[in-house]
Structures are given as C-alpha cells and as structure tokens.
Design a protein around this motif. Structure first.
Motif, short mmCIF file in Angstrom:
data_model
loop_
_atom_site.label_atom_id
_atom_site.label_comp_id
_atom_site.label_asym_id
_atom_site.label_seq_id
_atom_site.Cartn_x
_atom_site.Cartn_y
_atom_site.Cartn_z
N SER A 146 0.74 -1.17 0.01
CA SER A 146 -0.02 -0.09 -0.06
C SER A 146 0.63 1.15 0.08
O SER A 146 1.97 1.32 0.56
N PRO A 147 0.52 2.27 -0.41
CA PRO A 147 1.28 3.57 -0.50
C PRO A 147 1.41 4.13 0.78
O PRO A 147 0.38 4.16 1.53
N GLY A 148 2.98 4.21 1.18
CA GLY A 148 3.01 4.65 2.70
C GLY A 148 3.68 3.57 3.41
O GLY A 148 4.42 3.88 4.44
N GLN A 149 3.84 2.37 2.91
CA GLN A 149 4.34 1.21 3.75
C GLN A 149 6.05 1.36 3.58
O GLN A 149 6.55 2.04 2.75
N ARG B 259 -8.31 12.08 11.71
CA ARG B 259 -7.82 12.41 10.36
C ARG B 259 -6.46 12.81 10.25
O ARG B 259 -5.88 13.19 9.31
N ILE B 260 -5.73 12.46 11.71
CA ILE B 260 -4.15 12.81 11.44
C ILE B 260 -3.61 11.52 11.61
O ILE B 260 -3.78 10.65 12.59
N HIS B 261 -2.56 11.41 10.66
CA HIS B 261 -1.71 10.21 10.56
C HIS B 261 -0.37 10.48 10.89
O HIS B 261 0.18 11.57 10.07
N GLU B 262 0.40 9.93 11.84
CA GLU B 262 1.75 10.18 12.02
C GLU B 262 2.61 9.01 11.51
O GLU B 262 2.47 7.84 12.21
N GLY C 44 10.11 1.46 18.84
CA GLY C 44 8.71 1.81 19.23
C GLY C 44 8.34 2.76 17.95
O GLY C 44 7.37 3.50 18.10
N VAL C 45 9.09 2.59 16.95
CA VAL C 45 9.04 3.60 15.69
C VAL C 45 8.23 3.25 14.60
O VAL C 45 7.14 3.64 14.02
N CYS C 46 8.58 1.88 14.18
CA CYS C 46 8.13 1.51 12.75
C CYS C 46 6.98 0.48 13.02
O CYS C 46 6.11 0.29 11.64
N GLY C 47 6.77 -0.17 14.07
CA GLY C 47 5.42 -0.80 14.25
C GLY C 47 5.38 -2.19 13.72
O GLY C 47 4.46 -3.02 13.77
N THR C 48 6.63 -2.75 13.30
CA THR C 48 6.60 -3.99 12.60
C THR C 48 6.18 -5.21 13.56
O THR C 48 5.71 -6.23 13.53
N ARG D 206 1.31 0.87 8.76
CA ARG D 206 -0.12 1.50 8.57
C ARG D 206 -0.22 2.79 8.40
O ARG D 206 -1.17 3.41 8.35
N PHE D 207 0.94 3.55 7.86
CA PHE D 207 0.87 5.04 7.74
C PHE D 207 0.52 4.86 6.16
O PHE D 207 1.38 5.33 5.33
N THR D 208 -0.77 4.83 5.78
CA THR D 208 -0.92 4.40 4.60
C THR D 208 -2.33 5.32 4.06
O THR D 208 -3.13 5.52 5.00
N LEU D 209 -2.68 5.15 2.71
CA LEU D 209 -3.91 5.76 2.08
C LEU D 209 -4.26 5.26 0.91
O LEU D 209 -3.40 4.97 0.10
N GLU D 210 -5.57 4.55 1.24
CA GLU D 210 -6.04 3.82 0.02
C GLU D 210 -6.76 4.99 -0.67
O GLU D 210 -7.50 5.64 -0.42
N PRO D 211 -6.16 5.08 -2.08
CA PRO D 211 -6.82 6.29 -2.80
C PRO D 211 -8.51 6.27 -3.12
O PRO D 211 -9.21 5.51 -3.16
#
Length: 354
Positions: free
Chosen positions: A37-40, A241-244, A304-308, A108-113
């Motif tokens: 997904s875009p942002g991964q 609505r805020i993704h970080e 604690g940054v990447c979320g893997t 999960r810092f992603t956006l589905e178009p």
C-alpha cells in the motif's frame, strides 16, 4: 507473516550528499509477496561483526494497482545517520548487483486512494512515504487533490527534488507544493526558518480549508510531527484524520509510567499459526522473550517507531515504554508494540497473527 527474501539491487541513485535511493528487483515469483500500500516500508537486514542489524526504510515508489500484478521493482530512500550501522553502508558500499535481505512490506501509515482533498506536512526524509502516497493517489483517483508542505535545511539537502517536480508537472491543477527551508533563503516563496507551531498555525489555514481535508499525513522528526499535530488539533481537526510516522526520536523522549513488574512472568505468543509459553527474564521486553525462542518473530527498529512488532494483547496487562507507531484506535483495540512492552501481570498472551 512478514518474511525476508534476498533481493538484488537494480539501481543506486545519489539524491543528495547524504542520501541515496535504492531500487530492488523483485522476481516474478515474489511480486505478490511484495505488493504494498502507498506509505508502507521495508526492513533491510545485514550482519555486522556477528550481530544482526535491521533498519526500516519507506517505499517511495507508487503502489501497484489492486487489480494488476505486484511490483517488479521497489525503491526506498536512505539518509545518512551519524554513526548509523546501516545508512553508512548503504551510502558507501552498496552497489548494483548486490543482494540484500529485504522484509515484505509492513506499516499502517497508508492511504487507499479515494476522492477528496489530502495534505501532508513532512520534514527531511519524511518525504519518502508521502511521495508514494501522493503519486499513487493522484495517478489512480482523478477526483483527488494533494497539498504537500515540506521542510528541509537547504535546497541541496532536499531529497527527491526531481520526483516531486514531476508530480507538479503531471498534476498541475491537483498537486500543491509549499517548500520551507530552515537554513537558506529562497528567491520566492516563504521566508526561511523552522516550521514550528506558530508558523504552521498561520500557514496552513492560508493554504487550504484545514477542516475539509480528508486526511493529514505528518512524517519526519519528532518535533515537527508533534508541532504539526498540536497545530491541527488547535484548528479543530479530529484526531482520526491525522496520521503520523516518526523518523527520528531522541532516546528518553517519552517513557511509560513506572509500574512494578511481577516477580515471575510468562508470555504466551501465537506466531504464524504456532504458539508457545516462555518465562520473561528480568528487564527484557516481550519481544526479546519471544525472540529467544522464536527467531522468526517480526521486528525492525526495536525503538517503538516502525510498528513491525505490533501484536494483539489477548490477556494480561503490559506497560509500553513508548509508542510512536500505533494510532490511538489501535491501542484502544488492544494492540501493543512487543519491543516496548513489559509484563505487569504474571501471565501475558500475545497474538502476532491478528
């Protein structure tokens, strides 16, 4: 489950004096595994003096269409970090034809178009995932618009200048770019200086209808992301609505509350369909406990940054030292970062497969 595969380096492109883009060739048999997904991001792995080193780097190339084949190449941006065990190797040693262990995409810092107005505030290498998000969105969704506010030190230190300029050329009516340089005056545009909360509070409402933005994407150093989040909340933007995504965090920036650990604790973990129960040694995280018994446990940064290493807390209670990867709705739903989690109860059960 995320897995490593050896991928060949197809290109090494110098972006700035201290950054490169690495392109990996994906063989046909693995293209579905590397659909993203875009942002991964991708985790890259190497061994240094007998110690395994993993680092995560965001994919900057557009995501493949859902109804098409998986990607035949993957491109990531790498910026040199002082004393970095992997970034120095990437800039100085990696060459075309080399093989690197590359984990399948995660994050999960992603956006589905989808149609609508979207915006991002990024700093430095924070442009990397947002470049993929914007390029994918604009190419796939003709009713979408994107506003990018980016902060860099100087023009010479700005990553992906050509790629962002290409978006402006291809989508002049739907892509808006605002650049702020902290250490260099521009002939046109905004004056130099840091993008702090005061400047953002004045700038963002002047650029676009802030509360009408369907999704805000904040990426880069901790200070910039936190300033942008406070600004948006102050302007009435709902947290949902805020993704970080944080790229750089100083040690000790945030720590969880001090809660005494039980004298003896065990963790039960389900991973790739198999489970096990093991004692937690004094002071170690739950991820470290699982890794001592299951080397295939997913992780990358351990900071604690990447979320893997995200896992679902089935039972028990844990304390997380810090969390810069999970959204509030994820923690509310019961997810934790195994690399930052320590047991508070005598038994804890995690599920890495959810």
């Amino acid at each position: 489950m995320a897995r490593f595969h050896p991928l060949q380096v197809a290109a090494v492109d110098r972006l700035t004096d201290d950054s490169v883009a690495l392109t990996f060739a994906v063989p046909p048999a693995l293209r579905e595994d590397y659909r993203h997904s875009p942002g991964q991001h991708l985790a890259l792995r190497r061994t240094v003096d007998g110690t395994e080193v993993r680092r995560t780097y965001s994919i900057c190339s557009a995501a493949p269409a859902p109804d098409g084949e998986g990607p035949d190449t993957l491109r990531v941006g790498v910026r040199l970090v002082e004393g970095g065990a992997f970034s120095a190797y990437a800039l100085k040693e990696i060459a075309v034809g080399d093989e690197l262990d590359v984990m399948t995409p995660a994050g999960r810092f992603t956006l589905e178009p989808a149609a609508g107005l979207y915006a991002a505030v990024v700093g430095g290498s924070g442009i990397t995932p947002v470049l993929s998000i914007a390029a994918t969105l604009l190419a796939r969704e003709p009713q979408a618009r994107f506003c990018l506010v980016r902060s860099d030190r100087t023009t010479a230190s700005t990553m992906f200048l050509e790629e962002v300029a290409d978006l402006k050329d291809r989508f002049p009516e739907r892509f808006q770019l605002v650049t702020v340089l902290s250490r260099e005056e521009q002939q046109a545009g905004l004056p130099s200086g840091r993008l702090d909360e005061e400047r953002l509070s004045a700038l963002l409402p002047a650029l676009l209808p802030v509360q009408s933005v369907a999704g805000w994407f904040l990426c880069g150093p901790f200070g910039l992301v936190q300033s942008a989040e406070r600004t948006l909340r102050g302007l009435g933007v709902p947290r949902a609505r805020i993704h970080e995504e944080i790229f750089h965090v100083d040690d000790g920036t945030t720590a969880g509350p001090s809660i005494p650990a039980p004298v003896h604790s065990t963790v039960t973990a389900r991973l790739d369909g198999r489970g096990g129960t093991w004692p937690v040694q004094d002071g170690e995280s739950l991820l470290e406990t699982v890794l001592r018994n299951r080397a295939d446990a997913p992780y990358a940064c351990k900071g604690g940054v990447c979320g893997t290493c995200r896992a679902f807390l089935v039972s028990g209670e844990v304390r997380m030292d810090r969390n810069f990867a999970l959204e509030p709705e994820e923690t509310d739903a019961g997810y934790v970062l195994a690399c930052q989690s320590h047991p508070v109860t005598e038994t804890v059960e995690l599920d890495f497969d959810r």
